[in-house]
Design a protein around this motif. Structure first.
Motif, PDB file in Angstrom:
ATOM      1  N   TRP A   5      20.460 -71.968 -61.659  1.00 49.56           N
ATOM      2  CA  TRP A   5      19.782 -71.092 -61.907  1.00 49.56           C
ATOM      3  C   TRP A   5      18.200 -71.537 -62.212  1.00 49.56           C
ATOM      4  O   TRP A   5      17.615 -71.387 -63.336  1.00 49.56           O
ATOM      5  CB  TRP A   5      20.195 -70.469 -62.936  1.00 49.56           C
ATOM      6  N   LYS A   6      17.647 -72.126 -61.088  1.00 56.04           N
ATOM      7  CA  LYS A   6      16.153 -72.430 -61.094  1.00 56.04           C
ATOM      8  C   LYS A   6      15.778 -72.474 -59.797  1.00 56.04           C
ATOM      9  O   LYS A   6      16.420 -72.374 -58.681  1.00 56.04           O
ATOM     10  CB  LYS A   6      16.243 -74.009 -61.735  1.00 56.04           C
ATOM     11  N   GLY A   7      14.168 -72.596 -59.725  1.00 55.87           N
ATOM     12  CA  GLY A   7      13.767 -72.669 -58.567  1.00 55.87           C
ATOM     13  C   GLY A   7      13.488 -71.302 -57.849  1.00 55.87           C
ATOM     14  O   GLY A   7      13.465 -70.392 -58.568  1.00 55.87           O
ATOM     15  N   VAL A   8      13.129 -71.162 -56.545  1.00 56.77           N
ATOM     16  CA  VAL A   8      12.738 -69.855 -55.740  1.00 56.77           C
ATOM     17  C   VAL A   8      14.032 -69.400 -55.147  1.00 56.77           C
ATOM     18  O   VAL A   8      14.783 -70.209 -54.580  1.00 56.77           O
ATOM     19  CB  VAL A   8      11.579 -70.108 -54.683  1.00 56.77           C
ATOM     20  N   MET A   9      14.631 -68.411 -55.564  1.00 56.70           N
ATOM     21  CA  MET A   9      15.899 -67.610 -54.857  1.00 56.70           C
ATOM     22  C   MET A   9      15.198 -66.366 -54.268  1.00 56.70           C
ATOM     23  O   MET A   9      15.035 -65.480 -55.110  1.00 56.70           O
ATOM     24  CB  MET A   9      16.858 -67.389 -56.028  1.00 56.70           C
ATOM     25  N   PRO A  10      15.273 -66.452 -52.985  1.00 54.12           N
ATOM     26  CA  PRO A  10      14.652 -65.261 -52.269  1.00 54.12           C
ATOM     27  C   PRO A  10      15.796 -64.149 -52.485  1.00 54.12           C
ATOM     28  O   PRO A  10      16.954 -64.268 -52.176  1.00 54.12           O
ATOM     29  CB  PRO A  10      14.537 -65.460 -50.678  1.00 54.12           C
ATOM     30  N   ALA A  11      15.270 -62.852 -52.792  1.00 51.44           N
ATOM     31  CA  ALA A  11      16.209 -61.492 -52.454  1.00 51.44           C
ATOM     32  C   ALA A  11      15.880 -61.187 -51.146  1.00 51.44           C
ATOM     33  O   ALA A  11      14.809 -60.519 -50.767  1.00 51.44           O
ATOM     34  CB  ALA A  11      15.722 -60.549 -53.617  1.00 51.44           C
ATOM     35  N   VAL A  12      16.828 -61.473 -50.166  1.00 48.19           N
ATOM     36  CA  VAL A  12      16.451 -61.499 -48.974  1.00 48.19           C
ATOM     37  C   VAL A  12      16.660 -59.859 -48.101  1.00 48.19           C
ATOM     38  O   VAL A  12      17.468 -59.525 -48.965  1.00 48.19           O
ATOM     39  CB  VAL A  12      17.432 -62.473 -47.990  1.00 48.19           C
ATOM     40  N   THR A  13      15.701 -59.727 -47.436  1.00 52.67           N
ATOM     41  CA  THR A  13      16.109 -58.453 -46.633  1.00 52.67           C
ATOM     42  C   THR A  13      17.324 -58.576 -45.590  1.00 52.67           C
ATOM     43  O   THR A  13      17.669 -59.485 -44.949  1.00 52.67           O
ATOM     44  CB  THR A  13      14.681 -58.233 -45.677  1.00 52.67           C
ATOM     45  N   THR A  14      17.784 -57.234 -45.386  1.00 57.62           N
ATOM     46  CA  THR A  14      18.913 -57.471 -44.372  1.00 57.62           C
ATOM     47  C   THR A  14      18.162 -56.699 -42.977  1.00 57.62           C
ATOM     48  O   THR A  14      17.569 -55.915 -42.995  1.00 57.62           O
ATOM     49  CB  THR A  14      19.890 -56.068 -44.724  1.00 57.62           C
ATOM     50  N   LYS A  15      18.475 -57.452 -41.959  1.00 53.88           N
ATOM     51  CA  LYS A  15      17.888 -57.180 -40.733  1.00 53.88           C
ATOM     52  C   LYS A  15      18.788 -56.264 -40.037  1.00 53.88           C
ATOM     53  O   LYS A  15      20.079 -56.536 -39.871  1.00 53.88           O
ATOM     54  CB  LYS A  15      17.835 -58.427 -39.817  1.00 53.88           C
ATOM     55  N   PHE A  16      17.899 -55.275 -39.373  1.00 55.03           N
ATOM     56  CA  PHE A  16      18.905 -54.213 -38.519  1.00 55.03           C
ATOM     57  C   PHE A  16      18.209 -54.217 -36.996  1.00 55.03           C
ATOM     58  O   PHE A  16      17.014 -54.517 -36.815  1.00 55.03           O
ATOM     59  CB  PHE A  16      18.683 -53.018 -39.023  1.00 55.03           C
ATOM     60  N   THR A  17      19.096 -53.980 -36.079  1.00 54.91           N
ATOM     61  CA  THR A  17      18.801 -53.877 -34.725  1.00 54.91           C
ATOM     62  C   THR A  17      18.256 -52.433 -34.615  1.00 54.91           C
ATOM     63  O   THR A  17      18.034 -51.621 -35.349  1.00 54.91           O
ATOM     64  CB  THR A  17      19.804 -53.916 -33.805  1.00 54.91           C
ATOM     65  N   ASP A  18      17.590 -52.111 -33.481  1.00 52.44           N
ATOM     66  CA  ASP A  18      17.161 -50.959 -33.095  1.00 52.44           C
ATOM     67  C   ASP A  18      18.157 -49.790 -32.934  1.00 52.44           C
ATOM     68  O   ASP A  18      18.007 -48.463 -33.003  1.00 52.44           O
ATOM     69  CB  ASP A  18      16.415 -50.935 -31.625  1.00 52.44           C
ATOM     70  N   GLN A  19      19.632 -50.148 -32.852  1.00 60.13           N
ATOM     71  CA  GLN A  19      20.622 -49.224 -32.849  1.00 60.13           C
ATOM     72  C   GLN A  19      21.396 -49.281 -34.213  1.00 60.13           C
ATOM     73  O   GLN A  19      22.460 -48.603 -34.588  1.00 60.13           O
ATOM     74  CB  GLN A  19      21.871 -49.837 -31.895  1.00 60.13           C
ATOM     75  N   ASP A  20      20.757 -49.777 -35.304  1.00 61.47           N
ATOM     76  CA  ASP A  20      21.130 -49.476 -36.709  1.00 61.47           C
ATOM     77  C   ASP A  20      22.381 -50.351 -36.956  1.00 61.47           C
ATOM     78  O   ASP A  20      23.154 -49.971 -37.771  1.00 61.47           O
ATOM     79  CB  ASP A  20      21.196 -48.147 -37.302  1.00 61.47           C
ATOM     80  N   THR A  21      22.290 -51.436 -36.450  1.00 62.04           N
ATOM     81  CA  THR A  21      23.558 -52.425 -36.619  1.00 62.04           C
ATOM     82  C   THR A  21      23.000 -53.818 -37.330  1.00 62.04           C
ATOM     83  O   THR A  21      21.711 -53.884 -37.298  1.00 62.04           O
ATOM     84  CB  THR A  21      24.200 -52.667 -35.095  1.00 62.04           C
ATOM     85  N   LEU A  22      23.668 -54.672 -37.769  1.00 65.12           N
ATOM     86  CA  LEU A  22      23.219 -55.705 -38.394  1.00 65.12           C
ATOM     87  C   LEU A  22      22.605 -56.722 -37.350  1.00 65.12           C
ATOM     88  O   LEU A  22      23.240 -56.924 -36.356  1.00 65.12           O
ATOM     89  CB  LEU A  22      24.248 -56.486 -39.167  1.00 65.12           C
ATOM     90  N   ASP A  23      21.212 -57.028 -37.655  1.00 63.82           N
ATOM     91  CA  ASP A  23      20.646 -57.999 -36.583  1.00 63.82           C
ATOM     92  C   ASP A  23      20.900 -59.522 -37.104  1.00 63.82           C
ATOM     93  O   ASP A  23      19.833 -60.085 -37.707  1.00 63.82           O
ATOM     94  CB  ASP A  23      19.285 -57.576 -36.571  1.00 63.82           C
ATOM     95  N   LEU A  24      22.236 -59.945 -36.929  1.00 68.00           N
ATOM     96  CA  LEU A  24      22.348 -61.399 -37.423  1.00 68.00           C
ATOM     97  C   LEU A  24      21.489 -62.630 -36.803  1.00 68.00           C
ATOM     98  O   LEU A  24      21.253 -63.608 -37.557  1.00 68.00           O
ATOM     99  CB  LEU A  24      23.850 -61.538 -37.298  1.00 68.00           C
ATOM    100  N   LYS A  32      16.809 -69.638 -42.064  1.00 69.06           N
ATOM    101  CA  LYS A  32      16.440 -70.939 -41.874  1.00 69.06           C
ATOM    102  C   LYS A  32      15.343 -71.333 -42.010  1.00 69.06           C
ATOM    103  O   LYS A  32      14.718 -72.282 -42.606  1.00 69.06           O
ATOM    104  CB  LYS A  32      16.859 -71.268 -40.382  1.00 69.06           C
ATOM    105  N   ALA A  33      14.235 -70.226 -42.238  1.00 66.92           N
ATOM    106  CA  ALA A  33      12.731 -70.439 -42.516  1.00 66.92           C
ATOM    107  C   ALA A  33      12.572 -70.601 -44.053  1.00 66.92           C
ATOM    108  O   ALA A  33      12.196 -71.278 -44.484  1.00 66.92           O
ATOM    109  CB  ALA A  33      11.942 -69.195 -42.174  1.00 66.92           C
ATOM    110  N   GLN A  34      13.695 -69.861 -44.738  1.00 68.68           N
ATOM    111  CA  GLN A  34      13.682 -70.262 -46.347  1.00 68.68           C
ATOM    112  C   GLN A  34      14.261 -71.511 -46.616  1.00 68.68           C
ATOM    113  O   GLN A  34      13.708 -72.131 -47.293  1.00 68.68           O
ATOM    114  CB  GLN A  34      14.892 -69.042 -46.652  1.00 68.68           C
ATOM    115  N   ALA A 212       8.797 -63.341 -46.408  1.00 63.84           N
ATOM    116  CA  ALA A 212       7.600 -63.377 -45.251  1.00 63.84           C
ATOM    117  C   ALA A 212       7.177 -64.595 -45.457  1.00 63.84           C
ATOM    118  O   ALA A 212       6.566 -65.210 -44.529  1.00 63.84           O
ATOM    119  CB  ALA A 212       6.718 -62.178 -45.208  1.00 63.84           C
ATOM    120  N   PHE A 213       6.559 -65.135 -46.503  1.00 62.68           N
ATOM    121  CA  PHE A 213       5.947 -66.425 -47.103  1.00 62.68           C
ATOM    122  C   PHE A 213       6.726 -67.326 -47.788  1.00 62.68           C
ATOM    123  O   PHE A 213       6.394 -67.461 -48.794  1.00 62.68           O
ATOM    124  CB  PHE A 213       4.731 -66.201 -47.793  1.00 62.68           C
ATOM    125  N   PRO A 214       7.995 -68.019 -47.190  1.00 59.35           N
ATOM    126  CA  PRO A 214       8.668 -68.949 -48.075  1.00 59.35           C
ATOM    127  C   PRO A 214       7.923 -70.240 -48.388  1.00 59.35           C
ATOM    128  O   PRO A 214       8.126 -70.514 -49.479  1.00 59.35           O
ATOM    129  CB  PRO A 214       9.770 -69.265 -47.024  1.00 59.35           C
TER     130      PRO A 214
END
Length: 305
Positions: A5-24, A32-34, A212-214
């Protein structure tokens, strides 16, 4: 995996495709950028993760996908935001079975629970699992405050270990430290008060614009931790107009637009949310574009460990 429980922990966004499915695929790009930036944990299923729109199966997929990507380098934490104690216990059990290393917990949703109801809710869930828990204390947005007296009772349970401090009262960091010492870890939950909270003794930062700015976010944390306050301040002052995009009802859309600008996301949101448009979109894009244009060069903050 033990969570510090220390440091930077991103509350990450969920990515979606144009078809409203998960964009994994794009989700993996962002995670990976994080990791490359040096974050200390990943938090799934928060407000920024559009958790209220996700199915149970999608939440499971996000946990397992994240675990595969991080490969044990950092803990994976799942948010619990349920309307009933029974539902929260079930969600906690499912998160553990899916492989989550810890939980972040909101008070009961929709119903404005009283103090006894709120503490009972947290305690019943904590007793049902051995996963470590961070309580999300955000009375501004969720209308229920977890007071220090309530934490006194909650901390009788060993696996309640941290608080995401979002009261907007910076002196609350000192109150918590004075009362509980190091027993209750503090992570700032408000981007625009993060550095102030860290300087007052918070252990970490549950961040939004980190999506966006890790590198800039982790640099601020590492610099202040190393006592390089002036260097941290210089980045933080540049960052503030962008950080203010997090304290807005459209924070999801705002931050996803910023992710597009830095190449690690798309602006697809799940209805009822809709992408920004008109003057609102223009204003947010101007803030993001100015931030990109004036983006500071970062010192070798990773060498400060």
């Amino acid at each position: 995996m033990a969570i510090q429980w220390k440091g930077v922990m991103p509350a990450v966004t969920t990515k979606f495709t144009d078809q409203d499915t998960l964009d994994l695929k794009m989700f993996e790009v962002n995670i990976k950028a994080q990791l490359e930036a040096g974050v200390h944990g990943i938090i799934l299923g928060g407000t920024l993760g559009e958790a209220s729109t996700l199915t149970d199966d999608e939440k499971s997929i996000l946990i397992s996908t994240t675990i595969d990507i991080v490969k044990g380098r950092v803990p994976v934490i799942m948010n619990i935001a349920e309307q009933t104690t029974k539902g929260a216990i079930k969600a906690a059990d499912k998160a553990k079975k899916d492989g989550a290393n810890g939980l972040m917990m909101l008070p009961p949703m929709r119903y404005k629970a009283g103090q006894k109801e709120t503490t009972t809710y947290f305690k019943e869930v904590a007793k049902s699992t051995d996963l470590p828990i961070m309580i999300y204390n955000n009375p501004i947005d969720y209308k229920i405050e977890v007071t220090l007296d309530m934490f006194e009772e909650l901390l009788e349970l060993d696996n309640i270990q941290a608080v995401k401090e979002s009261t907007r009262d910076i002196s609350n960091v000192t109150r918590i430290k004075n009362r509980f010492g190091n027993r209750l870890k503090i992570l700032s939950g408000v981007d625009t008060l993060a550095l102030e909270s860290l300087l007052m003794g918070a252990n970490g930062w549950v961040a939004g614009l980190v999506d966006a700015f890790p590198a800039e976010t982790v640099a601020i944390y590492e610099l202040q931790k190393a006592g390089k306050i002036k260097e941290a301040l210089n980045i933080y002052r540049w960052f503030l107009p962008l950080l203010e995009l997090d304290i807005n009802p459209k924070l999801v859309q705002n931050i996803k637009l910023a992710e597009v600008a830095t190449g690690i996301g798309t602006e697809n949101v799940r209805p009822p949310r809709l992408p920004l448009e008109g003057e609102e979109r223009k204003r947010v894009l101007e803030i993001i574009e100015n931030g990109i244009k004036t983006r500071p060069s970062l010192p070798n903050y990773k060498a400060l460990h």
